[in-house]
Structures are given as C-alpha cells and as structure tokens.
Design a protein around this motif. Sequence first.
Motif, mmCIF file in Angstrom:
data_model
loop_
_atom_site.group_PDB
_atom_site.id
_atom_site.type_symbol
_atom_site.label_atom_id
_atom_site.label_comp_id
_atom_site.label_asym_id
_atom_site.label_seq_id
_atom_site.Cartn_x
_atom_site.Cartn_y
_atom_site.Cartn_z
ATOM 1 N N ALA A 64 44.472 3.293 27.917
ATOM 2 C CA ALA A 64 44.306 3.563 29.347
ATOM 3 C C ALA A 64 42.957 3.036 29.850
ATOM 4 O O ALA A 64 42.871 2.522 30.974
ATOM 5 N N GLN A 65 41.930 3.151 29.026
ATOM 6 C CA GLN A 65 40.622 2.617 29.423
ATOM 7 C C GLN A 65 40.662 1.093 29.514
ATOM 8 O O GLN A 65 40.076 0.509 30.424
ATOM 9 N N GLY A 103 42.451 0.216 32.654
ATOM 10 C CA GLY A 103 41.557 0.466 33.783
ATOM 11 C C GLY A 103 40.545 -0.648 33.957
ATOM 12 O O GLY A 103 40.277 -1.095 35.086
ATOM 13 N N PHE A 104 39.990 -1.115 32.853
ATOM 14 C CA PHE A 104 39.043 -2.227 32.909
ATOM 15 C C PHE A 104 39.716 -3.477 33.461
ATOM 16 O O PHE A 104 39.175 -4.156 34.337
ATOM 17 N N GLU A 151 42.358 -3.657 35.333
ATOM 18 C CA GLU A 151 42.673 -3.451 36.749
ATOM 19 C C GLU A 151 41.432 -3.675 37.612
ATOM 20 O O GLU A 151 41.509 -4.315 38.668
ATOM 21 N N GLU A 152 40.295 -3.179 37.162
ATOM 22 C CA GLU A 152 39.043 -3.379 37.894
ATOM 23 C C GLU A 152 38.724 -4.869 38.025
ATOM 24 O O GLU A 152 38.340 -5.346 39.099
#
Length: 101
Positions: A39-40, A43-44, A46-47
């Motif tokens: 998930a991290q 998230g990275f 996606e950023e």
Amino acid sequence: MPHRNAAQDHAVITNSMTLAFGHQLAATWLELHPDASAAQLVGFLEEQSLRARAAAAEVYVAKERMSKEEAMALLEREIRSYRALMREELSTGDLSLPNVT
C-alpha cells in the motif's frame, strides 16, 4: 514481425519505456524502503503520477493556451483509469501488451 504502422510502433516503444521506468522506480523505492508495504508503494506511485499530471497540465497551459482547468479535464480523459480492465486481464494472466515475434 507483424505489420504495424508508425503509430503502433510508437505505442509499442512508449509502452516499453513506460513499463521499464515504472518497474525501475518501484524496485528502487523498495530497495530504499525494504520494510514498506504494498500500500505504501502504491501510494508513492500515485503521488508520482499526480505530480507528473500536474507538470503535463502546465505544458498544455503553456503550449496549447488552455486554462489549468481545461488542461486537467483533458488529462483526466486521456489518463482515465484502466484498473477494471487491468484487473480482468491480470486475473486471467493475460495482460494485453503488444507481442513482437
């Protein structure tokens, strides 16, 4: 080799470069964050995608004389979510990428 036109050739090369860059970015980030969760990592990524989209919007504003809102709307249409299609293809083990033989 199957017969392709110039646009198809360009798409194959762009796809290759995009996937290679994404793979290298994810692998490098995981090397630097070995205890990170999936998930991290997502998230990275996606950023990074959002930052790239904002930069692309700036190009449209500067080169195409669009408003920022028009540019972002265009990018939303161009960079629509393919997750449902990807989920279907990955669940069957057959991600539809061009084959070169």
